[in-house]
Motif scaffolding. Structure first.
Motif, short mmCIF file in Angstrom:
data_model
loop_
_atom_site.label_atom_id
_atom_site.label_comp_id
_atom_site.label_asym_id
_atom_site.label_seq_id
_atom_site.Cartn_x
_atom_site.Cartn_y
_atom_site.Cartn_z
N ILE A 99 0.84 -1.19 0.00
CA ILE A 99 0.00 0.00 0.00
C ILE A 99 0.88 1.25 0.00
O ILE A 99 1.86 1.32 0.72
N ALA A 100 0.54 2.17 -0.88
CA ALA A 100 1.17 3.49 -0.90
C ALA A 100 0.02 4.48 -0.76
O ALA A 100 -1.08 4.25 -1.26
N GLU A 101 0.28 5.56 -0.08
CA GLU A 101 -0.75 6.56 0.11
C GLU A 101 -1.25 7.06 -1.24
O GLU A 101 -0.44 7.31 -2.15
N GLU A 102 -2.56 7.18 -1.38
CA GLU A 102 -3.13 7.68 -2.62
C GLU A 102 -2.51 9.04 -2.92
O GLU A 102 -2.36 9.87 -2.04
N GLY A 103 -2.09 9.23 -4.17
CA GLY A 103 -1.48 10.49 -4.56
C GLY A 103 0.04 10.49 -4.47
O GLY A 103 0.69 11.48 -4.80
N THR A 104 0.63 9.37 -4.04
CA THR A 104 2.10 9.27 -4.00
C THR A 104 2.62 9.21 -5.43
O THR A 104 2.16 8.39 -6.22
N PRO A 105 3.59 10.06 -5.79
CA PRO A 105 4.18 9.95 -7.14
C PRO A 105 4.75 8.55 -7.35
O PRO A 105 5.34 7.97 -6.43
N ILE A 106 4.57 7.99 -8.56
CA ILE A 106 4.99 6.59 -8.77
C ILE A 106 6.48 6.39 -8.55
O ILE A 106 6.89 5.36 -8.05
N GLU A 107 7.31 7.38 -8.87
CA GLU A 107 8.76 7.24 -8.65
C GLU A 107 9.04 7.05 -7.15
O GLU A 107 9.87 6.25 -6.76
N ASP A 108 8.32 7.84 -6.31
CA ASP A 108 8.51 7.73 -4.86
C ASP A 108 8.04 6.36 -4.36
O ASP A 108 8.68 5.75 -3.51
N ALA A 109 6.90 5.89 -4.89
CA ALA A 109 6.37 4.59 -4.47
C ALA A 109 7.35 3.46 -4.79
O ALA A 109 7.58 2.57 -3.97
N LEU A 110 7.96 3.52 -5.98
CA LEU A 110 8.93 2.49 -6.37
C LEU A 110 10.17 2.56 -5.46
O LEU A 110 10.72 1.53 -5.07
N LYS A 111 10.59 3.77 -5.13
CA LYS A 111 11.74 3.95 -4.24
C LYS A 111 11.42 3.38 -2.85
O LYS A 111 12.23 2.67 -2.26
N LEU A 112 10.23 3.68 -2.33
CA LEU A 112 9.83 3.17 -1.01
C LEU A 112 9.76 1.64 -1.02
O LEU A 112 10.15 0.99 -0.05
N LEU A 113 9.26 1.06 -2.12
CA LEU A 113 9.21 -0.40 -2.24
C LEU A 113 10.64 -0.97 -2.18
O LEU A 113 10.91 -1.92 -1.44
N ASN A 114 11.51 -0.38 -2.94
CA ASN A 114 12.90 -0.81 -3.01
C ASN A 114 13.58 -0.74 -1.65
O ASN A 114 14.41 -1.58 -1.31
#
Length: 118
Positions: free
Chosen positions: A85-100
């Motif tokens: 889960i990523a907060e709605e509205g999170t930029p996709i680049e940030d979401a991928l970084k957080l996943l990593n």
């Protein structure tokens, strides 16, 4: 190589039932966009998010990053893929970084019980 699918609206993480498009990334080091296509959920009448999830599973996706996931989606991907889960509205680049970085929470139960109405 891990394939990650993200439901996207305006470059930001959205719910699988509401997003405009689906983006699939290869994540091995720097994320690389493999495919982008219109979200099939937008044409579905019920369990819309499940249509998006199935379309990505059919393309070999192992990981999802979504803003929310209901019971049909959780059942659909069980044993086939992981979802975070990523907060709605999170930029996709940030979401991928957080996943990593291992900073996204894995979805183990639905984030809501009933379909959202807008």
């Amino acid at each position: 190589m891990v394939k990650v699918a993200i439901p996207v609206t305006n470059g930001k993480v959205a719910g699988p039932g509401e997003a405009e498009t689906v983006k699939i990334f290869e994540v091995a080091g720097e994320p690389k966009l493999l495919e982008e296509y219109p979200n099939p959920a937008l044409k579905a009448m019920a369990a819309r998010g499940a249509h998006m999830l199935k379309s990505a599973l059919d393309r070999g996706v192992q990981v999802f990053i979504v803003a929310e996931m209901g019971p049909p989606g959780v059942r659909l991907i069980q044993g086939k893929a992981k979802a975070y889960i990523a907060e709605e509205g999170t930029p996709i680049e940030d979401a991928l970084k957080l996943l990593n970085e291992g900073k996204l929470q894995e979805i183990v139960k639905p984030t809501h019980d009933h379909p959202r109405t807008h």
